[in-house]
Design a protein around this motif. Structure first.
Motif, PDB file in Angstrom:
ATOM      1  N   UNK A  28       0.818  -1.208   0.000  1.00 21.22           N
ATOM      2  CA  UNK A  28       0.000   0.000   0.000  1.00 21.22           C
ATOM      3  C   UNK A  28       0.851   1.256   0.000  1.00 21.22           C
ATOM      4  N   UNK A  35       0.307   3.727  -3.075  1.00 18.77           N
ATOM      5  CA  UNK A  35      -0.362   5.003  -2.808  1.00 18.77           C
ATOM      6  C   UNK A  35       0.627   6.076  -2.396  1.00 18.77           C
ATOM      7  N   UNK A  87      -0.518   9.883  -2.017  1.00 17.57           N
ATOM      8  CA  UNK A  87      -1.635  10.303  -1.163  1.00 17.57           C
ATOM      9  C   UNK A  87      -1.247  10.107   0.300  1.00 17.57           C
ATOM     10  N   UNK A 136      -2.815  10.655   3.087  1.00 24.27           N
ATOM     11  CA  UNK A 136      -3.807  10.050   3.980  1.00 24.27           C
ATOM     12  C   UNK A 136      -3.764   8.536   3.875  1.00 24.27           C
ATOM     13  N   UNK A 137      -3.660   8.025   2.653  1.00 27.68           N
ATOM     14  CA  UNK A 137      -3.595   6.569   2.496  1.00 27.68           C
ATOM     15  C   UNK A 137      -2.277   6.028   3.032  1.00 27.68           C
ATOM     16  N   UNK A 150      -0.751   7.180   5.675  1.00 32.15           N
ATOM     17  CA  UNK A 150      -0.965   7.058   7.129  1.00 32.15           C
ATOM     18  C   UNK A 150      -1.797   5.825   7.455  1.00 32.15           C
ATOM     19  N   UNK A 151      -2.802   5.537   6.601  1.00 26.51           N
ATOM     20  CA  UNK A 151      -3.643   4.371   6.878  1.00 26.51           C
ATOM     21  C   UNK A 151      -2.846   3.085   6.704  1.00 26.51           C
ATOM     22  N   UNK A 152      -1.922   3.056   5.732  1.00 27.63           N
ATOM     23  CA  UNK A 152      -1.091   1.864   5.551  1.00 27.63           C
ATOM     24  C   UNK A 152      -0.170   1.671   6.755  1.00 27.63           C
ATOM     25  N   UNK A 172      -0.945   2.478   9.751  1.00 31.18           N
ATOM     26  CA  UNK A 172      -1.824   1.899  10.783  1.00 31.18           C
ATOM     27  C   UNK A 172      -1.983   0.394  10.586  1.00 31.18           C
ATOM     28  N   UNK A 173      -2.120  -0.020   9.328  1.00 31.77           N
ATOM     29  CA  UNK A 173      -2.264  -1.452   9.037  1.00 31.77           C
ATOM     30  C   UNK A 173      -1.010  -2.215   9.464  1.00 31.77           C
ATOM     31  N   UNK A 217      -0.974  -2.615  13.130  1.00 31.78           N
ATOM     32  CA  UNK A 217      -1.899  -3.655  13.582  1.00 31.78           C
ATOM     33  C   UNK A 217      -1.278  -5.036  13.417  1.00 31.78           C
ATOM     34  N   UNK A 235      -1.060   9.675  14.718  1.00 31.96           N
ATOM     35  CA  UNK A 235      -2.133   9.998  13.769  1.00 31.96           C
ATOM     36  C   UNK A 235      -2.639  11.412  14.000  1.00 31.96           C
ATOM     37  N   UNK A 281      -2.276  14.112  11.046  1.00 27.47           N
ATOM     38  CA  UNK A 281      -3.424  14.749  10.394  1.00 27.47           C
ATOM     39  C   UNK A 281      -3.390  16.257  10.589  1.00 27.47           C
TER      40      UNK A 281
END
Lengths: 101, 203
Positions: A21, A25, A28, A30-31, A33-35, A37-38, A41, A74, A78
């Protein structure tokens, strides 16, 4: 019964999906940051699996602190993103090349 | 195949599927929703591993707060319609190669020969009187009390940093200037005017 190696392989697969990811991505934020987070996890799943199979709660304590740090990361990420959008009018990574790194 | 394995593979399937959908979705808001699904699956896997407190924390803190924050920012910045994925195809093969190599290496190292059930047997399930929160709290408030307080300070720093970064300086905000107040002289504030009083016959 589910063995420890099943959990470890599952979390490594999730880690690699997060990694792909980031490759895919990479414009981007935002994506991105989400990756991250993944990936976190997946790492936490590793900690909890070892904590369960070794009968030691220290791994879960570590996951607790990782969750704290990730929430702070995060929030600040953000905030920086909002600031970047306000200054540049875009959150494309390719636009934010003032430092010429 | 026992029921635990069926549950595990069901959760793993949805975890991997929603993670893949997250990284390949073109809409940032949809990506957040897929990430919510994968966090739910991760939390269920954690409950399977008897880490109930952390699973609930993951759902409450991550899905309830952090993901909603992501959605707020996406909607505020209005970037869900923008096409930020022009260089999509260029880095996908490289990323896939790296990921496949990592997965192959991990599977070699973490396979059944090293961490299988015969090497590391599954621990017995705790009874109904076992409380995960009590066990965690006993550790957290005795052995790890100093890192716990440091984590609280870290969250405070994060709050201050986020507010300081985003806060705009307002133009017409009224505030005290202490040095001006201290350094004021009487002649700055009081103006003595001599006015000749009008006499009665002018009236």
């Amino acid at each position: 019964m589910v063995s420890l190696s099943d959990y470890l392989i599952l979390s490594s697969v999730i880690f690699c999906i997060g990694l792909v990811g980031i490759f895919v991505n990479r414009t981007n934020i935002i994506t991105l940051l989400m990756c991250v987070e993944l990936i976190l996890a997946a790492v936490n799943t590793n900690f909890i699996a070892f904590s369960h199979f070794l009968g030691n709660e220290a791994g879960q304590i570590f996951v607790f602190f990782i969750l704290t740090v990730a929430a702070a990361e995060v929030a600040i990420g953000l905030a920086i993103l909002t600031l970047l959008f306000r200054v540049r009018g875009s959150i494309d990574v390719d636009v934010t090349n003032s430092l010429k790194g | 195949m026992g029921s635990e394995q069926i549950i595990f593979y069901f959760l793993s399937f949805w975890l991997i599927a929603s993670s893949l959908a997250m990284i390949f979705s073109r809409n940032a808001a949809k990506a957040v929703l897929f990430l919510v699904l994968s966090f739910f699956s991760v939390a269920s896997v954690w409950i399977l591993l008897e880490a109930e407190f952390l699973a609930i924390t993951l759902i409450l803190v991550y899905v309830g707060a952090v993901m909603v924050l992501f959605l707020f920012v996406i909607k505020m910045l209005n970037i869900d319609k923008s096409t930020l994925r022009a260089k999509f195809a260029g880095y996908l093969p490289l990323g896939l190669i790296v990921a496949l190599i990592i997965i192959a290496e991990m599977t070699l190292v973490l396979g059944n020969a090293q961490f299988g059930l015969d090497v590391m047997p599954a621990p017995a399930r705790h009874g109904a009187d076992y409380s995960n929160i009590t066990e965690l709290a006993l550790q957290l408030y005795t052995t790890y009390v100093y890192p716990f307080e440091l984590a609280a300070v870290l969250l405070l720093i994060a709050i201050i940093a986020a507010i300081t970064l985003v806060h705009k300086k307002e133009i017409n905000r009224k505030q005290q200037s202490i040095s001006e107040q201290v350094n004021v002289r009487a002649k700055d504030r009081v103006r003595i005017v001599s006015i000749t009083s009008s006499s009665k016959e002018n009236k």
